[in-house]
Design a protein around this motif. Structure first.
Motif, PDB file in Angstrom:
ATOM      1  N   GLY A 173      51.746  43.896  36.642  1.00 25.10           N
ATOM      2  CA  GLY A 173      53.030  43.678  37.284  1.00 25.10           C
ATOM      3  C   GLY A 173      52.862  42.870  38.557  1.00 25.10           C
ATOM      4  O   GLY A 173      51.762  42.763  39.099  1.00 25.10           O
ATOM      5  N   ASP A 174      53.961  42.315  39.029  1.00 25.58           N
ATOM      6  CA  ASP A 174      53.965  41.443  40.197  1.00 25.58           C
ATOM      7  C   ASP A 174      54.471  42.222  41.407  1.00 25.58           C
ATOM      8  O   ASP A 174      55.522  42.867  41.338  1.00 25.58           O
ATOM      9  CB  ASP A 174      54.858  40.229  39.923  1.00 25.58           C
ATOM     10  CG  ASP A 174      54.630  39.091  40.901  1.00 25.58           C
ATOM     11  OD1 ASP A 174      54.521  39.370  42.118  1.00 25.58           O
ATOM     12  OD2 ASP A 174      54.581  37.928  40.453  1.00 25.58           O
ATOM     13  N   ILE A 175      53.747  42.162  42.507  1.00 20.35           N
ATOM     14  CA  ILE A 175      54.145  42.862  43.712  1.00 20.35           C
ATOM     15  C   ILE A 175      55.491  42.366  44.235  1.00 20.35           C
ATOM     16  O   ILE A 175      56.180  43.054  44.996  1.00 20.35           O
ATOM     17  CB  ILE A 175      53.050  42.722  44.798  1.00 20.35           C
ATOM     18  CG1 ILE A 175      53.217  43.755  45.920  1.00 20.35           C
ATOM     19  CG2 ILE A 175      53.027  41.308  45.361  1.00 20.35           C
ATOM     20  CD1 ILE A 175      52.848  45.138  45.540  1.00 20.35           C
ATOM     21  N   GLU A 220      56.319  35.548  50.165  1.00 26.53           N
ATOM     22  CA  GLU A 220      56.891  36.427  49.143  1.00 26.53           C
ATOM     23  C   GLU A 220      55.890  37.500  48.723  1.00 26.53           C
ATOM     24  O   GLU A 220      56.235  38.683  48.602  1.00 26.53           O
ATOM     25  CB  GLU A 220      57.318  35.609  47.928  1.00 26.53           C
ATOM     26  CG  GLU A 220      58.546  34.744  48.169  1.00 26.53           C
ATOM     27  CD  GLU A 220      58.774  33.751  47.044  1.00 26.53           C
ATOM     28  OE1 GLU A 220      57.955  33.723  46.089  1.00 26.53           O
ATOM     29  OE2 GLU A 220      59.764  32.990  47.110  1.00 26.53           O
ATOM     30  N   VAL A 221      54.642  37.098  48.487  1.00 26.13           N
ATOM     31  CA  VAL A 221      53.638  38.046  48.014  1.00 26.13           C
ATOM     32  C   VAL A 221      53.171  38.958  49.142  1.00 26.13           C
ATOM     33  O   VAL A 221      53.181  40.194  49.010  1.00 26.13           O
ATOM     34  CB  VAL A 221      52.438  37.303  47.391  1.00 26.13           C
ATOM     35  CG1 VAL A 221      51.307  38.284  47.067  1.00 26.13           C
ATOM     36  CG2 VAL A 221      52.863  36.555  46.137  1.00 26.13           C
ATOM     37  N   GLY A 235      35.656  61.075  40.903  1.00 22.90           N
ATOM     38  CA  GLY A 235      36.535  62.095  40.354  1.00 22.90           C
ATOM     39  C   GLY A 235      38.010  61.841  40.523  1.00 22.90           C
ATOM     40  O   GLY A 235      38.828  62.703  40.188  1.00 22.90           O
ATOM     41  N   ALA A 236      38.391  60.671  41.021  1.00 26.83           N
ATOM     42  CA  ALA A 236      39.801  60.376  41.244  1.00 26.83           C
ATOM     43  C   ALA A 236      40.473  59.874  39.967  1.00 26.83           C
ATOM     44  O   ALA A 236      39.829  59.325  39.067  1.00 26.83           O
ATOM     45  CB  ALA A 236      39.958  59.337  42.347  1.00 26.83           C
ATOM     46  N   GLU A 237      41.766  60.064  39.909  1.00 28.84           N
ATOM     47  CA  GLU A 237      42.592  59.476  38.859  1.00 28.84           C
ATOM     48  C   GLU A 237      43.181  58.198  39.452  1.00 28.84           C
ATOM     49  O   GLU A 237      43.901  58.239  40.450  1.00 28.84           O
ATOM     50  CB  GLU A 237      43.700  60.446  38.462  1.00 28.84           C
ATOM     51  CG  GLU A 237      44.628  59.929  37.382  1.00 28.84           C
ATOM     52  CD  GLU A 237      45.714  60.929  37.052  1.00 28.84           C
ATOM     53  OE1 GLU A 237      46.879  60.508  36.901  1.00 28.84           O
ATOM     54  OE2 GLU A 237      45.405  62.142  36.983  1.00 28.84           O
ATOM     55  N   VAL A 238      42.874  57.049  38.837  1.00 26.24           N
ATOM     56  CA  VAL A 238      43.176  55.762  39.454  1.00 26.24           C
ATOM     57  C   VAL A 238      44.130  54.942  38.598  1.00 26.24           C
ATOM     58  O   VAL A 238      43.930  54.799  37.383  1.00 26.24           O
ATOM     59  CB  VAL A 238      41.885  54.955  39.702  1.00 26.24           C
ATOM     60  CG1 VAL A 238      42.202  53.586  40.295  1.00 26.24           C
ATOM     61  CG2 VAL A 238      40.937  55.720  40.621  1.00 26.24           C
ATOM     62  N   THR A 239      45.158  54.404  39.249  1.00 26.87           N
ATOM     63  CA  THR A 239      46.056  53.430  38.632  1.00 26.87           C
ATOM     64  C   THR A 239      45.940  52.126  39.406  1.00 26.87           C
ATOM     65  O   THR A 239      46.028  52.128  40.641  1.00 26.87           O
ATOM     66  CB  THR A 239      47.519  53.897  38.664  1.00 26.87           C
ATOM     67  OG1 THR A 239      47.651  55.104  37.919  1.00 26.87           O
ATOM     68  CG2 THR A 239      48.445  52.831  38.084  1.00 26.87           C
ATOM     69  N   VAL A 240      45.726  51.031  38.688  1.00 28.56           N
ATOM     70  CA  VAL A 240      45.681  49.731  39.347  1.00 28.56           C
ATOM     71  C   VAL A 240      46.913  48.927  38.942  1.00 28.56           C
ATOM     72  O   VAL A 240      47.367  48.980  37.794  1.00 28.56           O
ATOM     73  CB  VAL A 240      44.397  48.947  39.009  1.00 28.56           C
ATOM     74  CG1 VAL A 240      43.165  49.737  39.402  1.00 28.56           C
ATOM     75  CG2 VAL A 240      44.326  48.573  37.542  1.00 28.56           C
ATOM     76  N   PHE A 241      47.433  48.200  39.910  1.00 28.47           N
ATOM     77  CA  PHE A 241      48.623  47.372  39.718  1.00 28.47           C
ATOM     78  C   PHE A 241      48.230  45.952  40.091  1.00 28.47           C
ATOM     79  O   PHE A 241      47.827  45.690  41.221  1.00 28.47           O
ATOM     80  CB  PHE A 241      49.748  47.880  40.616  1.00 28.47           C
ATOM     81  CG  PHE A 241      51.051  47.145  40.481  1.00 28.47           C
ATOM     82  CD1 PHE A 241      51.960  47.475  39.489  1.00 28.47           C
ATOM     83  CD2 PHE A 241      51.379  46.114  41.354  1.00 28.47           C
ATOM     84  CE1 PHE A 241      53.164  46.802  39.371  1.00 28.47           C
ATOM     85  CE2 PHE A 241      52.583  45.430  41.245  1.00 28.47           C
ATOM     86  CZ  PHE A 241      53.478  45.779  40.252  1.00 28.47           C
ATOM     87  N   ASP A 242      48.341  45.032  39.130  1.00 30.97           N
ATOM     88  CA  ASP A 242      47.862  43.670  39.374  1.00 30.97           C
ATOM     89  C   ASP A 242      48.647  42.693  38.506  1.00 30.97           C
ATOM     90  O   ASP A 242      49.033  43.018  37.378  1.00 30.97           O
ATOM     91  CB  ASP A 242      46.370  43.572  39.045  1.00 30.97           C
ATOM     92  CG  ASP A 242      45.687  42.410  39.737  1.00 30.97           C
ATOM     93  OD1 ASP A 242      44.821  42.659  40.600  1.00 30.97           O
ATOM     94  OD2 ASP A 242      46.003  41.246  39.427  1.00 30.97           O
ATOM     95  N   SER A 243      48.866  41.492  39.048  1.00 29.10           N
ATOM     96  CA  SER A 243      49.619  40.477  38.307  1.00 29.10           C
ATOM     97  C   SER A 243      48.736  39.643  37.399  1.00 29.10           C
ATOM     98  O   SER A 243      49.229  38.868  36.584  1.00 29.10           O
ATOM     99  CB  SER A 243      50.331  39.542  39.292  1.00 29.10           C
ATOM    100  OG  SER A 243      49.383  38.792  40.037  1.00 29.10           O
ATOM    101  N   PHE A 244      47.405  39.759  37.536  1.00 27.41           N
ATOM    102  CA  PHE A 244      46.449  38.973  36.757  1.00 27.41           C
ATOM    103  C   PHE A 244      46.745  37.479  36.855  1.00 27.41           C
ATOM    104  O   PHE A 244      46.774  36.758  35.866  1.00 27.41           O
ATOM    105  CB  PHE A 244      46.408  39.442  35.298  1.00 27.41           C
ATOM    106  CG  PHE A 244      45.784  40.793  35.142  1.00 27.41           C
ATOM    107  CD1 PHE A 244      44.416  40.941  34.999  1.00 27.41           C
ATOM    108  CD2 PHE A 244      46.579  41.939  35.168  1.00 27.41           C
ATOM    109  CE1 PHE A 244      43.840  42.199  34.884  1.00 27.41           C
ATOM    110  CE2 PHE A 244      46.012  43.206  35.056  1.00 27.41           C
ATOM    111  CZ  PHE A 244      44.634  43.338  34.911  1.00 27.41           C
TER     112      PHE A 244
END
Length: 372
Positions: free
Chosen positions: A61-63, A102-103, A27-36
């Motif tokens: 996007g890039d961390i 850096e990452v 039931g959560a609203e999820v956003t994922v952030f990833d550089s692929f």
């Protein structure tokens, strides 16, 4: 916490995409952030497909990009952040120390600043840590006393002596390791992951943000890339077996590891988010059992219908590798109510079944990349 908004860095990866799907299902609203990053994602489209199927919001996007992290976090307005974005790979970290720093280090600093500036509603941050921060981990002497293990000597290993010893040269016996054990990272990767813990634990002192750390053992399972040379050893073995190769086993074959199925790991992360009170202690996540690399290679060969003899113990060793790894999972059980549900044999069977149907697809994708 009911129907939280979750933000997952590295959320399109092996663990992250499964965590996202589980949280959405809850039931959560999820956003994922990833550089692929192609090294991780190329030839393995199932992770993104899983995110699209469950309806998670995907932000590429890039961390390392502070502005990108700021914008993504502001728009997501999460209650909880799962920080999984990281460069992994012990060996690669020696060749790319700047990239790993850096990452893993600066990327975590960017996330902290974004939360402090744009995430007033964030109440929990859960870090995917690693058992690598322990180095050789917990050992006892002949009398059963806990002692500090010394880093293994290159000259000794070159001569075929791979044992772990104390400062006096006495051979030690490995035991299960938990967060009471002193940290002693033996690689740039491990050091950068330990710095993530320090940064997060220190950055939110005196605030309402609770920080939790799960130190993961060797995570494996269906969906782990078969082509990334810095991914888990089991998926690499699966690919090599299907290619007809003889498996090369490092050292004397008696390296031991604690392998835990990805589904059990995802469940631990989800429980950290839903627990009435998130554990403040560092928790170790593994199976609580060990297996030698030689034995694991033999089991995989049998599952593929190949001879257990199709392996070669090389005596080779790598800087930063440790001899033994075993998690003491009692705190995860006591504080979180978590224990692994899938046995190693069942997990290996699932991995082999999946890799049989996936190896051709990944190989075709890898060939296409080379041709390009």
């Amino acid at each position: 916490m009911t129907q939280p908004r979750a933000f997952i860095t590295g959320g399109a990866g092996f663990i992250g995409s499964r965590l996202a799907a589980r949280l959405v299902d809850q039931g959560a609203e999820v956003t994922v952030f990833d550089s692929f990053l192609p090294q991780v994602h190329a030839g393995n489209p199932g992770n993104r497909a899983r995110l699209e199927a469950c309806g998670a919001r995907i932000v590429e996007g890039d961390i390392r990009d502070r502005a990108a992290v700021d914008n993504a976090l502001r728009e997501a307005a999460p209650d909880i952040v799962y920080h999984l974005a990281a460069e992994t790979g012990t060996g690669q970290s020696f060749d790319l120390p700047a990239r790993y720093s850096e990452v893993n280090v600066m990327g975590t600093a960017h996330l902290i600043e974004a939360v402090r500036s744009h995430g007033p509603q964030v109440r929990r941050i859960v870090l995917a840590g690693t058992r690598a921060v322990y180095g050789e981990g917990a050992h006892v002497d002949a009398e059963g006393r806990l002692v500090t293990a010394s880093a293994r000597d290159d000259d000794a290993m070159a001569s075929g002596d791979f044992e772990v010893r104390d400062a006096r040269g006495t051979v030690l016996t490995p035991v299960a390791t938990n967060a009471d054990c002193s940290v002693a990272p033996a690689s740039i990767y491990a050091s950068s992951k330990l710095m993530q813990e320090y940064l997060l634990q220190q950055a939110f002192w005196g605030t309402g943000v609770a920080v939790g750390v799960l130190r993961l053992q060797n995570v494996f399972g269906p969906g782990q890339s078969l082509n990334n040379p810095y991914t888990g050893v089991l998926s690499i073995f699966c690919r090599q077996i299907q290619e007809g190769a003889t498996l090369a086993i490092f050292e004397d074959g008696e390296i031991t590891r604690d392998f835990v199925l990805v589904d059990d790991v995802v469940r631990a992360f989800a429980m950290m988010g839903s627990a009435a009170e998130m554990p403040g202690e560092i928790l170790d996540i593994g199976s609580g059992q060990t297996a030698t690399i030689r034995d694991i290679a033999g089991r995989l060969l049998e599952l593929f219908g190949a001879s257990r003899d199709r392996l070669r113990v090389t005596g080779a060793f790598r800087p930063g590798d440790v001899r033994h790894a075993l998690a003491d999972i009692s705190r995860a059980r006591d504080r979180l109510g978590w224990t692994p549900e899938v046995t190693l044999d069942e997990g290996l069977a699932r991995l082999v079944e999946w890799s049989r149907t996936t190896a051709g697809t990944e190989a075709e994708a890898a060939t296409a990349r080379v041709g390009a």
